[in-house]
Design an enzyme around this catalytic site. Structure first.
Site, PDB file in Angstrom:
ATOM      1  CG  ASP A   1     -29.933 -15.271 -10.697  1.00 38.20           C
ATOM      2  OD1 ASP A   1     -28.894 -15.132 -10.008  1.00 38.20           O
ATOM      3  OD2 ASP A   1     -30.045 -16.112 -11.594  1.00 38.20           O
ATOM      4  CB  SER A   2     -29.069 -16.336  -5.409  1.00 39.78           C
ATOM      5  OG  SER A   2     -28.076 -17.016  -6.142  1.00 39.78           O
TER       6      SER A   2
ATOM      7  CB  THR B   1     -17.957 -21.742   1.285  1.00 40.33           C
ATOM      8  OG1 THR B   1     -17.699 -20.843   0.215  1.00 40.33           O
ATOM      9  CG2 THR B   1     -17.103 -22.976   1.118  1.00 40.33           C
TER      10      THR B   1
ATOM     11  CB  THR C   1     -31.982 -23.696  -9.739  1.00 35.98           C
ATOM     12  OG1 THR C   1     -30.960 -22.859 -10.266  1.00 35.98           O
ATOM     13  CG2 THR C   1     -32.208 -24.856 -10.689  1.00 35.98           C
TER      14      THR C   1
ATOM     15  CB  THR D   1     -26.760 -22.635  -5.181  1.00 37.67           C
ATOM     16  OG1 THR D   1     -26.517 -22.420  -6.579  1.00 37.67           O
ATOM     17  CG2 THR D   1     -27.816 -23.710  -5.003  1.00 37.67           C
ATOM     18  CG  ASP D   2     -24.842 -18.518  -8.261  1.00 37.70           C
ATOM     19  OD1 ASP D   2     -24.424 -19.691  -8.212  1.00 37.70           O
ATOM     20  OD2 ASP D   2     -25.193 -17.962  -9.316  1.00 37.70           O
TER      21      ASP D   2
ATOM     22  CD  GLN E   1      -5.318 -16.579  -1.633  1.00 38.29           C
ATOM     23  OE1 GLN E   1      -5.078 -17.437  -2.475  1.00 38.29           O
ATOM     24  NE2 GLN E   1      -4.738 -15.389  -1.648  1.00 38.29           N
ATOM     25  CB  CYS E   2      -6.560 -23.077   2.590  1.00 45.74           C
ATOM     26  SG  CYS E   2      -4.813 -22.808   2.216  1.00 45.74           S
TER      27      CYS E   2
END
Length: 365
Positions: A80-81, A189, A36, A112-113, A301-302
């Site tokens: 595109d990432s 992340t 972007t 960013t993805d 997963q946290c």
């Protein structure tokens, strides 16, 4: 799709003699992969379009205020990432390695993805790194009035060029800079698709904050105790999968993932501090997969916190099934670290051992 690299000397008029070939003279190399940040809005259609970096000064005239040379490599076409692949990581490593002695630091402009995946991979692939490699991007295109791209880019360039009182790089590691925060790349992340604070480092403090001044937190920055030579790595094995647990997960789903043809490693996203269902079929399948040489790494997963497989019986039984503790690793870091280790031909047992040790500050043991 084939990608070509275009070299653009943005501030060629500032170069004198062989300055750009000598890293003792402050200089920064921008590497634009896409995303972007490198888009502008077509005035007629309203659609977002990529622009060439030879027009960078037109959209960010403030960049001329830097008193050192800035050059750029542009991927053509910009990508595109979401299309990011390990081959592009290899190309980034090649560019940095070829130009390592020519520049003080490097700034990678990236969508960013998948930025956290790229930052994690590069942290492992650039062994012995002693210069800044800063990844950044934006949530709004550079041509939009309220874009966050200008601030992110300008601060990243300043950080890439920054040196301490001894003339050493202020942050000699792979980082992500976003919304005033400099974070270790393999600890970061993407956690927000709407706001400017797109990235967080939940389990490790930020390395620097940009306000009126850029404040560096020396105690958090990873430094080599002895001077090292950059050793680039290009070997990656993508036979890795992610298995995220959820209540009601079916046996056939677990079975399908554990029996993917050629699979060599699984990132197992468990609950809380590393807990998982105690169904015998589930534990048996993990045990069988481990016995076949598949490396299974347990991460939570946290967003924040660490895996402790000896805290509850549920975690302890995973240990007995051959599952390896992933501590406080992010999914992005665990996936790319496994690609890196398996790609170098280590045995399953050696991979398990190395997953329990930090390579580039990616886990706290």
């Amino acid at each position: 799709m084939l990608y070509f690299l275009i070299y653009i000397p943005i501030f060629a008029e500032k170069l004198h003699g062989n300055q750009a070939m000598n890293a003792t003279v402050t200089s920064v190399l921008l590497i634009y992969t896409g995303g972007t940040i490198g888009m502008i809005e077509n005035a007629q259609t309203g659609a977002l379009e990529n622009f060439n970096f030879d027009k960078l000064q037109e959209y960010i005239p403030e960049i001329q205020n830097f008193k050192f040379p800035i050059d750029a490599y542009q991927f053509d076409p910009p990508m595109d990432s979401s299309n990011m692949e390990p081959e592009i990581w290899r190309e980034l490593v090649r560019i940095i390695h070829r130009n390592y002695e020519r520049y003080t630091g490097f700034v990678i402009l990236h969508g960013t993805d998948t930025m956290a995946y790229t930052a994690s991979a590069l942290s492992f692939m650039l062994e012995g790194l002693e210069k800044p490699v800063i990844l950044t991007g934006s949530q709004l295109p550079i041509g939009v009035l309220r874009t966050d791209g200008k601030e992110n880019l300008m601060a990243s360039i300043e950080i890439a060029a920054a040196q301490d009182e001894n003339g050493k790089p202020s942050v000699p590691e792979v980082c992500i800079f976003f919304e005033s925060h400099l974070m270790r790349g393999n600890r970061t992340t993407k956690m927000n698709a709407e706001n400017f604070n797109a990235f967080r480092s939940f389990n490790y403090p930020v390395l620097a904050k940009a306000g009126i001044h850029i404040k560096y937190y020396e105690g958090q920055i990873l430094r080599n105790k002895e001077k090292r030579i950059l050793k680039p790595h290009y070997l990656l094995d993508t036979n890795v999968a992610v298995l995220k647990l959820f209540p009601g997960i079916q046996e056939n789903v677990v079975d399908a993932i554990l029996n993917i043809k050629g699979i060599k490693a699984i990132v197992l996203e468990t609950y809380g501090t590393g807990n998982a269902p105690q169904k015998e079929w589930f534990l048996n399948k993990l045990c069988q997969a481990s016995a076949k040489g598949i490396v299974i790494v347990n991460i939570t997963q946290c967003n924040a916190g660490t895996v402790d497989m000896e805290r509850y019986e549920t975690g302890y039984r995973l240990l007995q099934a051959g599952v390896v503790c992933g501590y406080d690793s992010t999914t992005e870091s665990a996936v790319t670290k496994l690609m890196f280790l398996i790609g170098h031909g280590y045995s399953p047992e050696e991979v398990r051992k190395r997953m329990n040790h930090s390579i580039a500050g990616e886990i706290s043991v």
